[in-house]
Scaffold this motif. Structure first.
Motif, PDB file in Angstrom:
ATOM      1  N   GLY A 157       0.727  -1.197  -0.119  1.00  0.00           N
ATOM      2  CA  GLY A 157       0.149  -0.180   0.122  1.00  0.00           C
ATOM      3  C   GLY A 157       0.680   1.371  -0.038  1.00  0.00           C
ATOM      4  O   GLY A 157       0.463   2.445  -0.334  1.00  0.00           O
ATOM      5  N   VAL A 158       2.188   0.940   0.509  1.00  0.00           N
ATOM      6  CA  VAL A 158       2.898   2.165   0.281  1.00  0.00           C
ATOM      7  C   VAL A 158       3.907   2.260  -0.619  1.00  0.00           C
ATOM      8  O   VAL A 158       4.488   3.280  -1.126  1.00  0.00           O
ATOM      9  N   GLY A 159       4.276   1.195  -1.419  1.00  0.00           N
ATOM     10  CA  GLY A 159       5.087   1.269  -2.598  1.00  0.00           C
ATOM     11  C   GLY A 159       6.552   0.734  -2.080  1.00  0.00           C
ATOM     12  O   GLY A 159       7.421   1.014  -2.867  1.00  0.00           O
ATOM     13  N   TRP A 160       6.580  -0.079  -1.082  1.00  0.00           N
ATOM     14  CA  TRP A 160       8.183  -0.019  -0.631  1.00  0.00           C
ATOM     15  C   TRP A 160       8.839  -0.827  -1.554  1.00  0.00           C
ATOM     16  O   TRP A 160       8.384  -2.203  -2.245  1.00  0.00           O
ATOM     17  N   LEU A 161      10.210  -0.578  -1.931  1.00  0.00           N
ATOM     18  CA  LEU A 161      11.186  -1.693  -2.361  1.00  0.00           C
ATOM     19  C   LEU A 161      12.076  -1.993  -1.281  1.00  0.00           C
ATOM     20  O   LEU A 161      12.748  -0.990  -0.925  1.00  0.00           O
ATOM     21  N   ALA A 162      12.580  -3.013  -1.276  1.00  0.00           N
ATOM     22  CA  ALA A 162      13.256  -3.499  -0.258  1.00  0.00           C
ATOM     23  C   ALA A 162      14.819  -4.263  -0.470  1.00  0.00           C
ATOM     24  O   ALA A 162      14.792  -4.928  -1.580  1.00  0.00           O
ATOM     25  N   MET A 214      10.277  14.604   5.837  1.00  0.00           N
ATOM     26  CA  MET A 214      11.232  13.950   6.466  1.00  0.00           C
ATOM     27  C   MET A 214      11.814  12.378   5.775  1.00  0.00           C
ATOM     28  O   MET A 214      11.354  11.613   5.368  1.00  0.00           O
ATOM     29  N   PRO A 215      13.009  12.711   4.855  1.00  0.00           N
ATOM     30  CA  PRO A 215      13.215  11.685   3.934  1.00  0.00           C
ATOM     31  C   PRO A 215      13.697  10.319   4.459  1.00  0.00           C
ATOM     32  O   PRO A 215      13.624   9.484   3.436  1.00  0.00           O
ATOM     33  N   GLU A 216      14.051  10.438   5.914  1.00  0.00           N
ATOM     34  CA  GLU A 216      14.269   9.122   6.439  1.00  0.00           C
ATOM     35  C   GLU A 216      13.328   8.932   7.384  1.00  0.00           C
ATOM     36  O   GLU A 216      13.137   9.871   8.435  1.00  0.00           O
ATOM     37  N   ASP A 217      12.497   7.992   7.438  1.00  0.00           N
ATOM     38  CA  ASP A 217      11.394   7.555   8.460  1.00  0.00           C
ATOM     39  C   ASP A 217      12.054   7.003   9.595  1.00  0.00           C
ATOM     40  O   ASP A 217      12.683   6.029   9.484  1.00  0.00           O
ATOM     41  N   PRO A 218      11.996   7.461  10.750  1.00  0.00           N
ATOM     42  CA  PRO A 218      12.662   6.945  11.952  1.00  0.00           C
ATOM     43  C   PRO A 218      12.314   5.322  12.209  1.00  0.00           C
ATOM     44  O   PRO A 218      13.281   4.449  12.524  1.00  0.00           O
ATOM     45  N   VAL A 219      10.891   4.917  12.191  1.00  0.00           N
ATOM     46  CA  VAL A 219      10.417   3.489  12.455  1.00  0.00           C
ATOM     47  C   VAL A 219       9.415   3.377  11.601  1.00  0.00           C
ATOM     48  O   VAL A 219       8.311   4.149  11.766  1.00  0.00           O
ATOM     49  N   THR A 220       9.317   2.236  10.814  1.00  0.00           N
ATOM     50  CA  THR A 220       8.385   2.037   9.933  1.00  0.00           C
ATOM     51  C   THR A 220       7.362   0.812   9.767  1.00  0.00           C
ATOM     52  O   THR A 220       8.278  -0.215   9.453  1.00  0.00           O
ATOM     53  N   GLY A 221       6.344   0.909  10.241  1.00  0.00           N
ATOM     54  CA  GLY A 221       5.760  -0.669  10.285  1.00  0.00           C
ATOM     55  C   GLY A 221       5.268  -1.180   8.950  1.00  0.00           C
ATOM     56  O   GLY A 221       5.357  -2.219   9.154  1.00  0.00           O
ATOM     57  N   SER A 222       4.687  -0.406   8.159  1.00  0.00           N
ATOM     58  CA  SER A 222       4.587  -1.144   6.640  1.00  0.00           C
ATOM     59  C   SER A 222       5.629  -1.609   6.263  1.00  0.00           C
ATOM     60  O   SER A 222       5.798  -2.743   5.470  1.00  0.00           O
ATOM     61  N   LEU A 223       6.832  -0.931   6.118  1.00  0.00           N
ATOM     62  CA  LEU A 223       8.060  -1.608   5.521  1.00  0.00           C
ATOM     63  C   LEU A 223       8.357  -2.819   6.222  1.00  0.00           C
ATOM     64  O   LEU A 223       8.788  -3.877   5.754  1.00  0.00           O
ATOM     65  N   ASN A 224       8.528  -2.833   7.685  1.00  0.00           N
ATOM     66  CA  ASN A 224       8.814  -3.969   8.396  1.00  0.00           C
ATOM     67  C   ASN A 224       7.667  -5.046   8.216  1.00  0.00           C
ATOM     68  O   ASN A 224       8.170  -6.205   8.210  1.00  0.00           O
ATOM     69  N   ALA A 225       6.385  -4.853   7.930  1.00  0.00           N
ATOM     70  CA  ALA A 225       5.517  -5.700   7.407  1.00  0.00           C
ATOM     71  C   ALA A 225       5.917  -6.535   6.123  1.00  0.00           C
ATOM     72  O   ALA A 225       5.670  -7.556   6.012  1.00  0.00           O
ATOM     73  N   GLY A 226       6.404  -5.718   5.094  1.00  0.00           N
ATOM     74  CA  GLY A 226       6.558  -6.186   3.914  1.00  0.00           C
ATOM     75  C   GLY A 226       7.744  -6.943   4.054  1.00  0.00           C
ATOM     76  O   GLY A 226       7.961  -8.115   3.274  1.00  0.00           O
ATOM     77  N   ILE A 227       8.974  -6.604   4.594  1.00  0.00           N
ATOM     78  CA  ILE A 227       9.978  -7.316   4.708  1.00  0.00           C
ATOM     79  C   ILE A 227       9.762  -8.505   5.579  1.00  0.00           C
ATOM     80  O   ILE A 227      10.137  -9.787   5.371  1.00  0.00           O
ATOM     81  N   ALA A 228       8.904  -8.632   6.777  1.00  0.00           N
ATOM     82  CA  ALA A 228       8.580  -9.920   7.380  1.00  0.00           C
ATOM     83  C   ALA A 228       8.018 -10.928   6.623  1.00  0.00           C
ATOM     84  O   ALA A 228       8.325 -12.050   6.613  1.00  0.00           O
ATOM     85  N   ARG A 229       7.074 -10.401   5.586  1.00  0.00           N
ATOM     86  CA  ARG A 229       6.405 -11.183   4.547  1.00  0.00           C
ATOM     87  C   ARG A 229       7.318 -12.187   3.868  1.00  0.00           C
ATOM     88  O   ARG A 229       7.349 -13.161   3.566  1.00  0.00           O
ATOM     89  N   TRP A 230       8.218 -11.166   3.254  1.00  0.00           N
ATOM     90  CA  TRP A 230       9.489 -11.532   2.513  1.00  0.00           C
ATOM     91  C   TRP A 230      10.223 -12.821   3.342  1.00  0.00           C
ATOM     92  O   TRP A 230      10.353 -13.976   2.901  1.00  0.00           O
ATOM     93  N   LEU A 231      10.869 -12.291   4.372  1.00  0.00           N
ATOM     94  CA  LEU A 231      11.641 -13.121   4.986  1.00  0.00           C
ATOM     95  C   LEU A 231      10.988 -14.441   5.558  1.00  0.00           C
ATOM     96  O   LEU A 231      11.659 -15.739   5.530  1.00  0.00           O
ATOM     97  N   LEU A 232       9.834 -14.335   6.047  1.00  0.00           N
ATOM     98  CA  LEU A 232       9.169 -15.826   6.589  1.00  0.00           C
ATOM     99  C   LEU A 232       8.716 -16.266   5.336  1.00  0.00           C
ATOM    100  O   LEU A 232       8.736 -17.789   5.330  1.00  0.00           O
ATOM    101  N   SER A 233       8.388 -15.956   4.217  1.00  0.00           N
ATOM    102  CA  SER A 233       8.015 -16.831   3.254  1.00  0.00           C
ATOM    103  C   SER A 233       9.198 -17.618   2.715  1.00  0.00           C
ATOM    104  O   SER A 233       8.923 -18.819   1.625  1.00  0.00           O
ATOM    105  N   GLU A 234      10.349 -17.077   2.663  1.00  0.00           N
ATOM    106  CA  GLU A 234      11.533 -17.637   2.110  1.00  0.00           C
ATOM    107  C   GLU A 234      12.561 -18.474   3.408  1.00  0.00           C
ATOM    108  O   GLU A 234      13.509 -19.101   3.111  1.00  0.00           O
ATOM    109  N   GLY A 235      11.932 -18.441   4.593  1.00  0.00           N
ATOM    110  CA  GLY A 235      12.696 -19.179   5.715  1.00  0.00           C
ATOM    111  C   GLY A 235      13.701 -18.490   6.106  1.00  0.00           C
ATOM    112  O   GLY A 235      14.893 -19.130   6.707  1.00  0.00           O
ATOM    113  N   LEU A 236      13.720 -17.362   6.023  1.00  0.00           N
ATOM    114  CA  LEU A 236      15.020 -16.045   6.231  1.00  0.00           C
ATOM    115  C   LEU A 236      15.047 -15.792   7.694  1.00  0.00           C
ATOM    116  O   LEU A 236      15.904 -14.910   7.950  1.00  0.00           O
ATOM    117  N   ALA A 237      14.079 -15.803   8.284  1.00  0.00           N
ATOM    118  CA  ALA A 237      13.936 -15.384   9.571  1.00  0.00           C
ATOM    119  C   ALA A 237      13.069 -16.317  10.337  1.00  0.00           C
ATOM    120  O   ALA A 237      12.180 -17.048   9.903  1.00  0.00           O
TER     121      ALA A 237
END
Length: 280
Positions: A157-162, A214-237
């Motif tokens: 929903g935010v358009g993150w590229l990780a 603010m070009p750098e976001d201090p703490v980001t729930g949506s990005l962490n949600a996307g990273i979590a889905r990626w990592l968990l789907s591939e067994g990396l976390a």
């Protein structure tokens, strides 16, 4: 001009000034779109939210989320912070979970261990990043060839590229050239090495949104949600882990990730720093 209840919070931290600030206007049904956008520009925070009566009868409240430049259909720290503000102001959920209505639909939120957690939304886009764009990102991030171990669109929903880097030090050393990255929302992350970094967290994350106030976001729930889905789907976390974010900005954000059955929960604490009224 009318007065509205207003709170400014710190999210993903139990300690004031160490997380990600959020402005919340409550009971904002009478505030029009232009005024919402203007107030979000004025706060100059990464996000400002407006709480309204729900349209969907299943929801407890509806939220609209604005950056300094645009409205978002979803964002993580505004979800947790808005829920904290709504509960603190006397909001009573209809069921055991709190149901938030926003641009992507309904988001489930739960309370446990003095913190809140939302279910990671499904991906709108999850795929490898095209080579030409990835090279632009590499150059804009000032990285050597091969430094990006992998990259994915993790758009919920935010358009993150990780991008995944080798170690925490590489993430913390990033000094992006924002002029090369305009129009992108980029997350960078890497695992902690317990022998070097300790065991308080398992991953370090940074989030860059060139062109925003603010070009750098201090703490980001949506990005962490996307990273979590990626990592968990591939067994990396593991099914439960902690992500650190904001270190490079002098913050100490902590995002708690937990997979339970088919749900991935993204959690963190919130603390109110300012409580009063705002005239809009």
């Amino acid at each position: 001009m009318s007065a509205f209840s207003f709170k400014q919070l710190d999210v993903f931290s139990r300690e004031p000034l160490m997380g990600n600030p959020l402005a919340v206007v409550l009971g904002a049904d009478e505030v029009d779109d232009a005024r919402m956008a203007a107030f979000a520009r004025w706060t100059n925070l990464s996000e400002t939210t407006f709480v309204l009566k729900p349209v969907d009868p299943r929801a407890d409240y509806r939220v609209r989320i604005f950056t300094t430049a645009k409205e978002l259909p979803f964002a993580g720290h505004p979800t947790l912070g808005t829920c904290h503000a709504w509960l603190e102001s006397g909001g009573m959920p209809k069921g055991e979970e709190i149901i938030q209505e926003c641009g992507i639909g309904l988001v489930r939120i739960r309370r446990s261990d003095n913190q809140l957690a939302f279910t990671a939304p499904p991906f709108r886009r999850f795929e490898p990043v095209e080579a030409q764009l990835l090279e632009r990102v590499r150059l804009g991030m000032g990285l050597e060839p091969g430094a990006i171990l992998d990259a994915r669109w993790v758009d919920n929903g935010v358009g993150w590229l990780a991008i995944r880097l080798a170690d925490r030090a590489s993430v913390l050393a990033l000094q992006p050239d924002y002029s090369q990255l305009l129009g992108l929302a980029i997350g960078a992350f890497a695992p902690w090495n317990p022998a070097v970094d300790g065991d308080e967290a398992q991953f370090e994350v940074r989030a860059f949104v060139p062109g925003e106030g603010m070009p750098e976001d201090p703490v980001t729930g949506s990005l962490n949600a996307g990273i979590a889905r990626w990592l968990l789907s591939e067994g990396l976390a593991p099914d439960s882990y902690v992500a650190s974010q904001g270190t490079a900005m002098g913050r100490k954000g902590r995002v708690y990730v937990q997979r339970v059955d088919d749900d991935i929960w993204i959690g963190g604490a919130a603390v109110t720093c300012i409580d009063g009224q705002v005239s809009l």
